[in-house]
Design a protein around this motif. Sequence first.
Motif, PDB file in Angstrom:
ATOM      1  N   TRP A  35      32.532  32.594 -47.353  1.00 15.39           N
ATOM      2  CA  TRP A  35      31.725  31.376 -47.262  1.00 15.39           C
ATOM      3  C   TRP A  35      30.382  31.663 -46.602  1.00 15.39           C
ATOM      4  N   SER A  36      30.373  32.546 -45.612  1.00 16.07           N
ATOM      5  CA  SER A  36      29.110  32.895 -44.945  1.00 16.07           C
ATOM      6  C   SER A  36      28.157  33.593 -45.903  1.00 16.07           C
ATOM      7  N   GLU A  37      28.700  34.458 -46.762  1.00 14.91           N
ATOM      8  CA  GLU A  37      27.851  35.142 -47.740  1.00 14.91           C
ATOM      9  C   GLU A  37      27.268  34.143 -48.738  1.00 14.91           C
TER      10      GLU A  37
ATOM     11  N   MET B  81      23.308  32.948 -49.624  1.00  9.24           N
ATOM     12  CA  MET B  81      22.733  32.828 -50.965  1.00  9.24           C
ATOM     13  C   MET B  81      22.032  31.481 -51.140  1.00  9.24           C
ATOM     14  N   ILE B  82      22.660  30.415 -50.627  1.00  5.80           N
ATOM     15  CA  ILE B  82      22.044  29.091 -50.726  1.00  5.80           C
ATOM     16  C   ILE B  82      20.736  29.053 -49.937  1.00  5.80           C
ATOM     17  N   VAL B  83      20.720  29.693 -48.764  1.00 11.11           N
ATOM     18  CA  VAL B  83      19.493  29.777 -47.966  1.00 11.11           C
ATOM     19  C   VAL B  83      18.408  30.510 -48.758  1.00 11.11           C
ATOM     20  N   PHE B  84      18.785  31.584 -49.423  1.00 12.67           N
ATOM     21  CA  PHE B  84      17.860  32.374 -50.241  1.00 12.67           C
ATOM     22  C   PHE B  84      17.301  31.528 -51.385  1.00 12.67           C
TER      23      PHE B  84
ATOM     24  N   LEU C 128      31.228  23.387 -41.790  1.00 10.23           N
ATOM     25  CA  LEU C 128      32.603  23.887 -41.828  1.00 10.23           C
ATOM     26  C   LEU C 128      32.677  25.407 -41.699  1.00 10.23           C
ATOM     27  N   ILE C 129      31.585  26.075 -41.940  1.00  8.92           N
ATOM     28  CA  ILE C 129      31.554  27.512 -41.675  1.00  8.92           C
ATOM     29  C   ILE C 129      31.624  27.751 -40.171  1.00  8.92           C
ATOM     30  N   VAL C 130      30.982  26.865 -39.420  1.00 11.97           N
ATOM     31  CA  VAL C 130      30.930  27.003 -37.958  1.00 11.97           C
ATOM     32  C   VAL C 130      32.206  26.495 -37.306  1.00 11.97           C
ATOM     33  N   GLN C 131      32.717  25.368 -37.792  1.00 12.63           N
ATOM     34  CA  GLN C 131      33.905  24.736 -37.204  1.00 12.63           C
ATOM     35  C   GLN C 131      34.914  24.441 -38.309  1.00 12.63           C
ATOM     36  N   ARG C 132      36.165  24.760 -38.084  1.00 12.17           N
ATOM     37  CA  ARG C 132      37.182  24.762 -39.138  1.00 12.17           C
ATOM     38  C   ARG C 132      37.522  23.392 -39.687  1.00 12.17           C
ATOM     39  N   ARG C 133      37.427  22.333 -38.885  1.00  9.79           N
ATOM     40  CA  ARG C 133      37.829  21.008 -39.368  1.00  9.79           C
ATOM     41  C   ARG C 133      37.080  19.903 -38.659  1.00  9.79           C
TER      42      ARG C 133
END
Length: 244
Positions: free
Chosen positions: A220-222, A226-229, A81-86
């Motif tokens: 959301w991207s930030e 964090m989740i990737v980290f 959903l970060i990449v595509q809105r819906r």
Amino acid sequence: MDRLRLLFEEQINVLSIAEKLIIFEKDNYKEEMEKRNFHSAIVNVGGEMMKYDDGDESPLPISTEDLMESNTPLLIAFRMLIVQRRYFIKDETGYLAYIVTRTDLDKIPLRIGFFGMISLLETHLKDLIRKYLPAWQESLTDNRLSGARDIYEGKKEQKEEIDLVQCLQFGDLGSIFSKNQRFKKFDDSLSRDRFVQTMNSIGKLRDALAHSQSNLGFSWSEIDQMIVFIRMIIDSEDPVFEEK
């Protein structure tokens, strides 16, 4: 750890935040969307289900890129959903039944997922301290160490079975693993600035989630970074330290 990670990364799926889909008719779909402040919809065009998003001239055919599987893990849906809105979601019969949008990311299940991943990071780092850093107390200031001891004594008075490491605050963990560049054992390319900044951000996010703040303070991207980290640290090979 494995059971908790399975829960947060696989067993909670996108249906926990999706909304039931309303099918609009071709003759009044724009008016109905405006009433509900919808920006995307499914429109019945002569018996064929078609999609409409704000800015489209008319309803368009639905493609595979518009669909998300109903069993998609919530944290994977978050990244999508970060990449595509819906996305639209079919039920078990193959009928379009749900919609999930970027707006749904602020619902409680995903907040629980974020907090759960941060809790896994805390648990993992504390386990590493117990196993590999017997002299960890030397990495904290007297004030920080005193704070942990105060919590420890209070817990002991309540007959709780706990150790001093369990009483460390999240910020203490960042201090311990920044000492002697221990964070390099997670990823040799990590700089001190990036490690400290990311740990501080995760700590702020944790506090915002714990206090149910309406604004988490990060995009959301930030949060995704964090989740990737967190995953990078949890997935690092064990053992990772040699005490200096």
